[in-house]
Design an enzyme around this catalytic site. Structure first.
Site, mmCIF file in Angstrom:
data_model
loop_
_atom_site.group_PDB
_atom_site.id
_atom_site.type_symbol
_atom_site.label_atom_id
_atom_site.label_comp_id
_atom_site.label_asym_id
_atom_site.label_seq_id
_atom_site.Cartn_x
_atom_site.Cartn_y
_atom_site.Cartn_z
ATOM 1 N N HIS A 168 0.836 -1.203 0.000
ATOM 2 C CA HIS A 168 0.000 0.000 0.000
ATOM 3 C C HIS A 168 0.875 1.259 0.000
ATOM 4 O O HIS A 168 2.006 1.229 0.478
ATOM 5 C CB HIS A 168 -0.867 0.040 1.266
ATOM 6 C CG HIS A 168 -2.033 -0.903 1.254
ATOM 7 N ND1 HIS A 168 -2.267 -1.800 2.268
ATOM 8 C CD2 HIS A 168 -3.044 -1.080 0.365
ATOM 9 C CE1 HIS A 168 -3.367 -2.497 2.007
ATOM 10 N NE2 HIS A 168 -3.858 -2.081 0.856
ATOM 11 N N CYS A 255 -2.883 0.239 9.560
ATOM 12 C CA CYS A 255 -3.918 -0.739 9.143
ATOM 13 C C CYS A 255 -4.875 -1.102 10.256
ATOM 14 O O CYS A 255 -6.016 -1.481 9.996
ATOM 15 C CB CYS A 255 -3.269 -2.044 8.692
ATOM 16 S SG CYS A 255 -1.680 -1.877 7.957
HETATM 17 C C1 CIR Z 1 -3.599 -7.691 3.180
HETATM 18 O O1 CIR Z 1 -2.753 -8.164 2.419
HETATM 19 O O2 CIR Z 1 -4.614 -7.145 2.766
HETATM 20 C C2 CIR Z 1 -3.374 -7.814 4.673
HETATM 21 N N1 CIR Z 1 -2.709 -9.028 4.967
HETATM 22 C C3 CIR Z 1 -2.588 -6.634 5.203
HETATM 23 C C4 CIR Z 1 -3.302 -5.331 5.070
HETATM 24 C C5 CIR Z 1 -2.530 -4.182 5.602
HETATM 25 N N2 CIR Z 1 -3.291 -2.989 5.546
HETATM 26 C C6 CIR Z 1 -2.803 -1.759 5.421
HETATM 27 O O3 CIR Z 1 -1.601 -1.616 5.209
HETATM 28 N N3 CIR Z 1 -3.639 -0.755 5.450
#
Ligand code: CIR
Length: 260
Positions: A168, A255
């Site tokens: 991201h 996140c």
């Molecule tokens: C994913 O790959 O969607 C999750 N394992 C991690 C999401 C992390 N989210 C973020 O950086 N906002």
């Protein structure tokens, strides 16, 4: 008056589910441990609460192993909340699980209806604009649909690009105050932060770039001493949180919460 980019009265989090081992990851570095992840999550929630904010802690969702990463499901702005449309198919259903809570907190809740895709982790709200990084999870149509809602609410949105191989946009940057950004050198080199004061994470500590400024605190992953020292010298108050288990699922400080 609160500065809406880093002064918040509320946050929403979701406790990790027992299914976390099925969470998405770009590279397998081993499965996260639920017990230590729950401890780290509790420390994260306590740090948010220590600033005086109310934290709404949602129950785990066993059907969605990535649901603790609530940030990807919505964007919270002073005018209202916008439900996202995640680019990861296994995460689409998390949005409907978040919607009722946001409808209680906000009078105006909009949604990205598609066909585009967009995840909250690609959105950085600064004091002057909303930066959205196109990535494997966020496409041009998703950005365009968000731009329309943002414009209606008086925000300027600028499309930028998340570096290749980075999950991201905010994996590599965070807002420290209305005009200061903490970023990796690789992201800053793209030129997307022109006009901002940019602080670089230390070489070899790139994973420290996903932090959050939450009221008086900067929450950052533990284990990045040179970046922590740099931020301390720059006058920020740091709370270090163990991110070992979340890191195995490519997750970090931003996140784990929606902040408003
Ligand atoms: C994913 O790959 O969607 C999750 N394992 C991690 C999401 C992390 N989210 C973020 O950086 N906002």
């Amino acid at each position: 008056m609160l500065n809406p980019t880093f002064e918040f009265t509320r946050a929403i989090t979701r406790r990790p589910a027992s299914t976390i081992a099925q969470g998405l990851r770009a590279e397998d570095t081993g499965n996260p441990n639920l017990d230590t992840m729950l401890k780290a999550h509790a420390a994260y929630v306590s740090a948010l609460r220590s600033t005086g904010a109310e934290v709404i802690e949602l129950e785990p969702l066993e059907a969605y192993p990535d649901a603790q990463f609530v940030e990807d499901t919505a964007l919270c702005l002073p005018q209202g909340a916008i439900l996202m449309r995640p680019g990861a198919p296994s995460r689409l259903g998390e949005v409907a699980e978040m919607a009722p809570t946001l409808r209680v907190c906000y009078d105006d809740v909009r949604e990205i209806t598609g066909p585009g895709r967009i995840e909250g982790g690609d959105i950085l709200v600064t004091g002057k604009e909303i930066l959205v990084g196109r990535s494997d999870r966020t496409d041009a149509a998703g950005v365009a649909e968000l731009a329309e809602i943002a414009a209606e609410w008086g925000h300027t949105l600028r499309e930028v690009f998340t570096p290749e191989g980075v999950l991201h946009f905010k994996t590599d940057c965070s807002l420290m105050d209305a005009e200061t950004i903490l970023a990796t050198k690789r992201l800053d080199a793209s030129g997307c932060f022109e006009g901002y004061r940019v602080l670089h994470v230390a070489d070899g500590e790139e994973a420290a770039a996903n932090a959050i400024r939450f009221n008086n605190l900067v929450l950052m992953a533990a284990g990045f001493p040179r970046t922590a020292e740099m931020l301390d010298k720059a006058g920020f108050e740091i709370a270090e949180i163990d991110n070992t288990d979340c890191a195995k699922l490519d997750g970090g400080m931003s996140c784990l919460s929606l902040r408003f």
